[in-house]
Design a protein around this motif. Structure first.
Motif, PDB file in Angstrom:
ATOM      1  N   ARG A  81      15.313   1.531  -5.619  1.00 46.68           N
ATOM      2  CA  ARG A  81      16.308   0.787  -6.382  1.00 46.68           C
ATOM      3  C   ARG A  81      17.698   1.096  -5.821  1.00 46.68           C
ATOM      4  O   ARG A  81      17.859   2.002  -5.023  1.00 46.68           O
ATOM      5  N   GLY A  82      18.678   0.312  -6.230  1.00 46.26           N
ATOM      6  CA  GLY A  82      20.014   0.506  -5.694  1.00 46.26           C
ATOM      7  C   GLY A  82      20.123   0.091  -4.239  1.00 46.26           C
ATOM      8  O   GLY A  82      21.003   0.565  -3.510  1.00 46.26           O
ATOM      9  N   LEU A  83      19.238  -0.793  -3.795  1.00 50.50           N
ATOM     10  CA  LEU A  83      19.245  -1.283  -2.425  1.00 50.50           C
ATOM     11  C   LEU A  83      19.985  -2.605  -2.329  1.00 50.50           C
ATOM     12  O   LEU A  83      20.191  -3.303  -3.325  1.00 50.50           O
ATOM     13  N   ASP A  84      20.359  -2.962  -1.116  1.00 51.66           N
ATOM     14  CA  ASP A  84      20.907  -4.300  -0.876  1.00 51.66           C
ATOM     15  C   ASP A  84      19.798  -5.305  -0.596  1.00 51.66           C
ATOM     16  O   ASP A  84      19.884  -6.458  -1.005  1.00 51.66           O
ATOM     17  N   VAL A  85      18.771  -4.859   0.093  1.00 54.65           N
ATOM     18  CA  VAL A  85      17.612  -5.712   0.390  1.00 54.65           C
ATOM     19  C   VAL A  85      16.349  -4.872   0.293  1.00 54.65           C
ATOM     20  O   VAL A  85      16.263  -3.802   0.904  1.00 54.65           O
ATOM     21  N   LEU A  86      15.373  -5.358  -0.476  1.00 58.56           N
ATOM     22  CA  LEU A  86      14.057  -4.729  -0.549  1.00 58.56           C
ATOM     23  C   LEU A  86      13.023  -5.735  -0.062  1.00 58.56           C
ATOM     24  O   LEU A  86      12.936  -6.848  -0.572  1.00 58.56           O
ATOM     25  N   CYS A  87      12.230  -5.324   0.917  1.00 59.94           N
ATOM     26  CA  CYS A  87      11.179  -6.174   1.472  1.00 59.94           C
ATOM     27  C   CYS A  87       9.830  -5.521   1.199  1.00 59.94           C
ATOM     28  O   CYS A  87       9.627  -4.358   1.568  1.00 59.94           O
ATOM     29  N   ILE A  88       8.919  -6.247   0.571  1.00 58.48           N
ATOM     30  CA  ILE A  88       7.588  -5.723   0.257  1.00 58.48           C
ATOM     31  C   ILE A  88       6.543  -6.657   0.860  1.00 58.48           C
ATOM     32  O   ILE A  88       6.486  -7.843   0.530  1.00 58.48           O
ATOM     33  N   ASP A  89       5.714  -6.098   1.734  1.00 62.43           N
ATOM     34  CA  ASP A  89       4.673  -6.872   2.411  1.00 62.43           C
ATOM     35  C   ASP A  89       3.328  -6.686   1.701  1.00 62.43           C
ATOM     36  O   ASP A  89       3.104  -5.676   1.034  1.00 62.43           O
ATOM     37  N   GLU A 106       0.831  -1.202   0.000  1.00 61.35           N
ATOM     38  CA  GLU A 106       0.000   0.000   0.000  1.00 61.35           C
ATOM     39  C   GLU A 106       0.869   1.257   0.000  1.00 61.35           C
ATOM     40  O   GLU A 106       0.612   2.206  -0.750  1.00 61.35           O
ATOM     41  N   SER A 107       1.923   1.273   0.838  1.00 61.27           N
ATOM     42  CA  SER A 107       2.819   2.432   0.875  1.00 61.27           C
ATOM     43  C   SER A 107       3.549   2.596  -0.458  1.00 61.27           C
ATOM     44  O   SER A 107       3.715   3.716  -0.960  1.00 61.27           O
ATOM     45  N   PHE A 108       3.993   1.484  -1.041  1.00 58.28           N
ATOM     46  CA  PHE A 108       4.661   1.516  -2.344  1.00 58.28           C
ATOM     47  C   PHE A 108       3.739   2.157  -3.372  1.00 58.28           C
ATOM     48  O   PHE A 108       4.146   3.030  -4.151  1.00 58.28           O
ATOM     49  N   THR A 109       2.469   1.745  -3.375  1.00 58.83           N
ATOM     50  CA  THR A 109       1.491   2.271  -4.336  1.00 58.83           C
ATOM     51  C   THR A 109       1.243   3.753  -4.107  1.00 58.83           C
ATOM     52  O   THR A 109       1.245   4.552  -5.055  1.00 58.83           O
ATOM     53  N   ASN A 110       1.020   4.145  -2.853  1.00 62.93           N
ATOM     54  CA  ASN A 110       0.735   5.553  -2.560  1.00 62.93           C
ATOM     55  C   ASN A 110       1.914   6.452  -2.906  1.00 62.93           C
ATOM     56  O   ASN A 110       1.735   7.557  -3.451  1.00 62.93           O
ATOM     57  N   GLU A 111       3.115   6.004  -2.584  1.00 61.11           N
ATOM     58  CA  GLU A 111       4.298   6.807  -2.894  1.00 61.11           C
ATOM     59  C   GLU A 111       4.471   6.949  -4.402  1.00 61.11           C
ATOM     60  O   GLU A 111       4.868   8.016  -4.889  1.00 61.11           O
TER      61      GLU A 111
END
Length: 529
Positions: A261-269, A238-243
């Motif tokens: 992007r350019g992250l070492d770890v991306l976590c999406i719930d 939801e935060s990903f979508t709103n942003e």
């Protein structure tokens, strides 16, 4: 009385900055100063202004402070610092807000409190009004009073402390691991290790409330601990979508992409939230491709398997299942027997005998999630406290009665317990024949059986003492009353009859027989199915 300028007094929150910039000007025309008591301009001598005199700024600051005590400082900061300008003119209070929505919200929620506080602080009955002036909020930096500045300085520390508490909650060491989540947990450890090819993407899915978020955030926490310099971002769908929507509306998608992007770890719930959101799905696909090209790690959690999420692009679905995919199910009996004591200890609950096993068995029977079990134990803790059992040890029967008395919200019993349910269970447990109950024999097992039947009938049915006596085969119900009173006073005594019940107290025997009768009658737990 000294003359003062009649210009509109500045907002208390901006007074310091405005006063520093303002040039001294001669007063235009006099106004009455807001002082307590009667005033007579012709006869009252002028008094010098001392540091103890209250200005409009200090009155507003006091009013907001008092309001914070009533509604909370965070709400004052939100509605009267960030989203309003507070102006005091004599005994009138003006709230300048950016939109009609803000005006309506303040009028509905706070207007009466503001009027009462204005009278308490100034000693005068005054008006409180709102004015919508959006131009006052364009590019203006508010100069806050000292109290608010101190509160703002403290806010980052409070936020950091709260974040630490949340992170502690999602520590992987606090996760109860069992058969339903073992594979997902092992996969999480491999992904954290980060040294094995093919273990850079993990998706866990399953019914809500079973620890997927705990696993996802626990991975993020562990990576931060082991790799202090790692760039780790944990975000909900939801935060990903709103942003993303806000970035498009403000014409700044590059800032959004740089953030994810350019992250070492991306976590999406909550990946299932992307259902039917076509534009966001396209952006997410590009983000995942960028993560993969950079050799970064990706952790995803969803209530549904990607193939079962409605209106999900095939390319995105394929991308989501390209790594490790594991299911997290409802806890089984073994996991519940470890989970219930741990969660109970965190709430200060203490159990006796088979109470914890009783809760675990019923939770398995009703297919409760981990979150459901947490809610159940929180409710039990509240019931125990309000009923005076907070400091005591809870038995299974006490738990049953607490939930039944409070109304557990579970389904009603399939049918009522009857004498016919109770008699065979008690007779079988005490190794006697039912026909012995009505005879005049005084064998200890028979006497105890009559007493246990009476106890269970009073607990589980609406039968009176005469009804119980007739069912047992006794003409005089006084013997039933006597047996009930006697055994009630022996609940802590051990059963010593040479039967399988030996080693239990009378109270524990009564509790175990109660559970057996309920099971025989087809009843669930907590007054439930």
């Amino acid at each position: 009385m000294p003359s003062t300028r009649s210009t509109r007094r500045p907002n208390a929150l901006r007074a310091t900055a405005l006063r520093a910039k303002a040039k001294p000007r001669p007063p235009k025309h006099p106004t009455a100063a807001p002082i307590a008591g009667p005033t007579h301009a012709a006869t009252t001598p002028a008094r010098s202004v001392t540091p103890t005199d209250r200005t409009s700024d200090t009155i507003v600051a006091e009013l907001l402070d008092r309001l914070g005590e009533a509604i909370g400082p965070h709400r004052v900061e939100r509605y009267f610092v960030r989203d309003a300008r507070v102006i005091l003119d004599g005994s009138s209070l003006l709230l300048v807000v950016p939109t009609p929505f803000h005006a309506g919200l303040i009028e509905r929620r706070f207007m009466q409190q503001l009027r009462e506080l204005l009278f308490d602080v100034t000693g005068q009955s005054g008006t409180v009004t709102t004015s919508v002036q959006p131009e006052r909020f364009e590019g203006v930096e508010t100069a806050l009073p000292a109290e608010t500045q101190a509160s703002q300085a403290e806010a980052p520390r409070r936020a950091k402390k709260q974040a630490a508490v949340r992170e502690d909650r999602y520590d992987l060491d606090r996760l109860i691991v069992g058969q339903p989540n073992r594979l997902a947990y092992d996969a999480a450890l491999r992904l954290i290790d980060g040294t094995q090819d093919g273990f850079r993407q993990l998706l866990v899915h399953g019914p809500c409330g079973n620890g997927k978020t705990h696993l996802l955030r626990g991975i993020a926490r562990r990576v931060r601990e082991l790799e202090p310099g790692a760039k780790v971002r944990c975000v909900s769908a939801e935060s990903f979508t709103n942003e993303y929507i806000q970035a498009i509306q403000h014409g700044n998608p590059d800032a959004f992409r740089k953030k994810h992007r350019g992250l070492d770890v991306l976590c999406i719930d909550d990946v299932h939230f992307f259902s039917k959101k076509n534009a966001t799905q396209v952006e997410l696909l590009h983000t995942l491709d960028s993560i993969d090209l950079d050799g970064s790690r990706l952790v995803l959690a969803s209530d549904e398997h990607p193939h079962r999420i409605a209106e999900m692009h095939k390319a995105l679905t394929s991308r989501l299942v390209s790594g490790m995919v594991f299911t997290v199910e409802h806890p089984d009996r073994g996991m519940l027997e470890r989970l219930v004591p741990v969660l109970s200890a965190r709430r200060g609950l203490r159990f006796a005998g088979d109470a914890a096993a009783f809760l675990a068995a019923r939770a398995e029977q009703q297919r409760l999630s981990v979150r459901d079990v947490e809610g159940l134990l929180t409710r039990l803790s509240a019931l125990a406290e309000t009923s005076g059992h907070a400091a005591g040890v809870l038995t299974a029967d006490t738990i049953e009665r607490l939930f039944s008395a409070a109304g557990s919200g579970q389904a009603p019993p399939n049918r009522l317990v009857s004498y016919e349910d109770i008699e065979p269970v008690v007779c079988d447990a005490l190794c006697i024949e039912p026909m012995e109950l009505g005879k005049s024999g005084r064998h200890r097992r028979v006497v105890l059986a009559r007493a246990m039947i009476t106890v269970l009938c009073k607990r589980l049915t609406s039968m009176s003492y005469p009804d119980i006596a007739r069912a047992i085969g006794k003409r005089n119900h006084s013997t039933v009353i006597t047996a009930h009173q006697r055994v009630s006073g022996q609940m802590s005594d051990l059963v010593e009859l040479g039967v399988p019940c030996d080693g239990q107290t009378i109270g524990q025997l009564a509790d175990s027989l109660t559970h057996a009768v309920r099971a025989a009658a087809g009843q669930g737990t907590f007054g439930g199915r």
